[in-house]
Design an enzyme around this catalytic site. Structure first.
Site, mmCIF file in Angstrom:
data_model
loop_
_atom_site.group_PDB
_atom_site.id
_atom_site.type_symbol
_atom_site.label_atom_id
_atom_site.label_comp_id
_atom_site.label_asym_id
_atom_site.label_seq_id
_atom_site.Cartn_x
_atom_site.Cartn_y
_atom_site.Cartn_z
ATOM 1 N N GLU A 1 -28.450 -56.008 33.700
ATOM 2 C CA GLU A 1 -27.092 -56.867 33.408
ATOM 3 C C GLU A 1 -27.093 -57.471 32.006
ATOM 4 O O GLU A 1 -27.831 -58.230 31.642
ATOM 5 C CB GLU A 1 -26.895 -58.058 34.523
ATOM 6 C CG GLU A 1 -25.670 -58.618 34.150
ATOM 7 C CD GLU A 1 -25.528 -59.839 34.734
ATOM 8 O OE1 GLU A 1 -24.374 -60.480 35.414
ATOM 9 O OE2 GLU A 1 -26.581 -60.620 35.084
ATOM 10 N N ASP B 1 -31.225 -58.984 37.192
ATOM 11 C CA ASP B 1 -30.341 -60.028 36.632
ATOM 12 C C ASP B 1 -30.582 -60.703 35.315
ATOM 13 O O ASP B 1 -31.673 -60.539 34.843
ATOM 14 C CB ASP B 1 -30.449 -61.138 37.860
ATOM 15 C CG ASP B 1 -29.347 -62.123 37.596
ATOM 16 O OD1 ASP B 1 -28.171 -61.903 37.795
ATOM 17 O OD2 ASP B 1 -29.706 -63.000 37.381
#
Length: 619
Positions: A361, A332
């Site tokens: 990400e 993330d």
């Protein structure tokens, strides 16, 4: 006390359990390790009241050396730095704590034998199609863990931001559905403990890095899920977070040191200006706010420059890989933590598992910013990444825009065509994760204004272009979020995942004809892709859409096979002149159209239906 720390103190006073138990060592992390790892180094964190006042020694164990006992600002922590020689045998280390006031205390630390296959774990690749699940919203397989004592956030399906009860057992119970649909890999959003008072269902405010949230199940059940998924041909991707923790993380009740998190005189949020990373003119103040600012008030920003914390996070990732058998990690907010730490983190994992895959990400629609993070990219500032895969937000954005845009003097496909044409900026475009939608954006069917023809064009493109396709749960049954971009609505429950659901997408009960058609379309498309290796690794050639024409054509090919993909966005049928594609087709086209199983015999012109896609296996 500054206003920021006062806010933390007030929050913790209201939400925290008793600070210490009566036992000396409350935590020992990682809880075990393995012999025969590629790295010989091991850091063990001991936590307990005044444990820093004890003398610590390691009883003799062949192959193991205690290099350093490191005491930090908080006397309730001790960090042990050990080395484990390659020939070290499995067993139990004995760690002795001595005090002049009491008898020695002995801790047993397990060194386990390593499973021989783990180091050769093969990650996900462009041969896969990834099914993304928000587990709380997928299937409630075990109602007994819906509410757990000590956890404030209780199940309430009427609350869009509340917990709904989906869990690990629910995923296990429906692995056949996922596999039968043609998916080969599972990305599951975080399942580690989120002991937050509300909005805990999403998993991104972790409060314990070594514990699966009991409302999802246990870590043993998680490991069992991975094994069962593997048996059905599905790999598992674990969603991890290194940038921040939840405000209720047990560290926040008693920080190891003040620099364990990024502290500010008052609450400071990140500016989200990821362009700063590449910006040659960026101010240092802006850089600091980006990297060290908090994501939100309830998610303290970790300081990965602290060496003990950095090692802790690296070891935690390796521990989960070795323990559970996962085949990939989705990290993330990849650009937000310290850049050098992220390099060390990904390099350490690659050292232990050379064939493993990590996708980061980087939410940017600028290909240059996404490309910066991929392994093999030569960057202007010398930064060399060890990240194999990055999420391809530029392509997702271009696909949706091209499908929604009206025809002008140029084809509306041009934005998608030109975005793909920038693949020269990537070290390995085929390792990018492409996607229809995800848990942080509107459903694809909603993005396409619930136009079913455009929906099918989008899925055909994703299934046949370069990269690793990922589809969000429910996209295969036309899930929508009309009139709201609230994440709780975007991540709504999968129909049939709860008893007494009036609609069941697993059985088809109560579904509309269009939903059933979409589900069958996805199933046919993905199962065809699964066995069509030229799509996994073949070359790609696309032809520039002609001005005022709404047809986009590209090919995937290798020495054995050619696939022709035709995307017709016109609202009327088109007679396609194939001479444009003679450099790859020759003088005529023969083959089989996959979606409708129709033969094509030596034609020089091809009729393509309005708002329709064709996939042709060229002979």
């Amino acid at each position: 006390m500054c206003r920021f720390l006062f806010f933390i103190a007030a929050f913790l006073l209201a939400t925290s359990p008793t600070l210490f138990s009566q036992q000396l060592v409350e935590r020992m992390e990682p809880p075990n390790w393995w012999v025969g790892m590629a790295s010989e180094d091991l850091e063990i964190m001991l936590y307990g009241k005044n444990i820093g006042a004890y003398e610590v020694r390691l009883e003799k164990y062949e192959g193991v050396v205690l290099k350093e006992v490191k005491r930090v600002q908080n006397n309730n922590y001790v960090f042990l730095n050990l080395t484990l020689a390659p020939q070290t045998a499995p067993g139990n280390l004995t760690i002795t704590l001595n005090s002049k006031k009491e008898a020695p205390k002995h801790l047993s630390y397990p060194l386990l034998p390593r499973e021989g296959t783990n180091k050769n774990t093969v990650g996900f690749s462009s041969a896969d199609v990834v099914f993304l699940i928000t587990p709380d919203r997928f299937v409630n397989g075990d109602t007994s863990n819906d509410n757990v004592n000590g956890f404030e956030d209780k199940v309430n399906r009427k609350d869009k931001g509340g917990r709904h009860g989906g869990d690990v057992q629910g995923i296990i119970n429906h692995l056949d559905y996922i596999s039968d649909m043609g998916f080969t890999s599972l990305w599951i959003t975080p399942m580690l403990e989120n002991a937050m008072p509300k909005n805990s269902y999403h998993g991104y405010a972790i409060t314990d890095f070594y514990k699966v949230d009991p409302r999802f199940g246990s870590k043993d059940l998680y490991r069992s899920m991975v094994k069962k998924a593997n048996e059905k041909g599905l790999t598992v991707i674990m969603d991890m977070v290194a940038n921040h923790i939840g405000l209720n993380h047990w560290w926040m009740k008693d920080l190891p040191s003040q620099d364990w998190i990024n502290q500010w005189p008052e609450y400071t949020e990140t500016n989200h200006r990821k362009s700063i990373i590449l910006d040659p003119y960026a101010a240092e103040e802006d850089r600091k706010i980006f990297f060290d600012g908090w994501f939100v008030r309830t998610m303290p920003d970790l300081n990965q420059k602290n060496p003990e914390l950095a090692t802790y996070l690296i070891q935690n990732a390796i521990w989960w890989i070795e323990y559970s058998g996962i085949s990939g990690i989705r990290m993330d907010t990849y650009p937000y933590p310290d850049m050098e730490f992220m390099n060390d983190w990904s390099a350490a994992i690659s050292k232990e598992y050379p064939l493993f895959t990590i996708v980061g990400e980087e939410w940017s629609t600028n290909p240059n910013q996404v490309a910066y993070w991929q392994e093999g990219k030569e960057n202007y500032n010398g930064y060399k990444s060890h990240l194999k895969s990055v999420m391809d937000f530029p392509l997702q954005n271009a696909l949706v825009n091209s499908l929604n845009n009206e025809k002008s003097w140029a084809s509306s496909w041009i934005e998608l065509y030109e975005t793909l044409a920038q693949d020269y900026v990537y070290a390995n475009p085929n390792n990018l994760m492409i996607f229809s939608d995800n848990h942080d954006m509107s459903r694809m069917y909603t993005q396409l204004n619930e136009n079913y023809d455009l929906y099918k064009l989008a899925l055909v493109y994703l299934a046949t272009t370069r990269g690793i396709p990922q589809i969000y749960y429910g996209t295969e049954i036309l899930k929508t979020n009309p009139g709201s971009d609230d994440h709780g609505i975007i991540r709504s429950d999968f129909p049939g995942g709860w008893q007494k659901d009036k609609v069941n997408a697993f059985t088809g009960h109560g579904m509309s004809l269009k939903q059933k058609d979409a589900q069958e379309f996805v199933k046919k498309l993905l199962n065809w892709r699964k066995s069509t290796t030229v799509i996994h690794s073949g070359s790609l050639k696309h032809f520039a859409p002609k001005n005022k024409e709404e047809v986009y054509v590209f090919f995937r090919y290798n020495n054995q096979k050619k696939i022709m993909v035709i995307l017709n966005k016109n609202t009327e049928d088109v007679l396609l002149d194939l001479t444009t594609y003679r450099e790859i087709l020759g003088e005529s086209l023969s083959g089989r159209e996959v979606l409708n199983n129709v033969r094509i015999n030596a034609v020089s012109k091809l009729s393509v239906k309005a708002r329709n896609a064709m996939i042709i296996e060229v002979e």
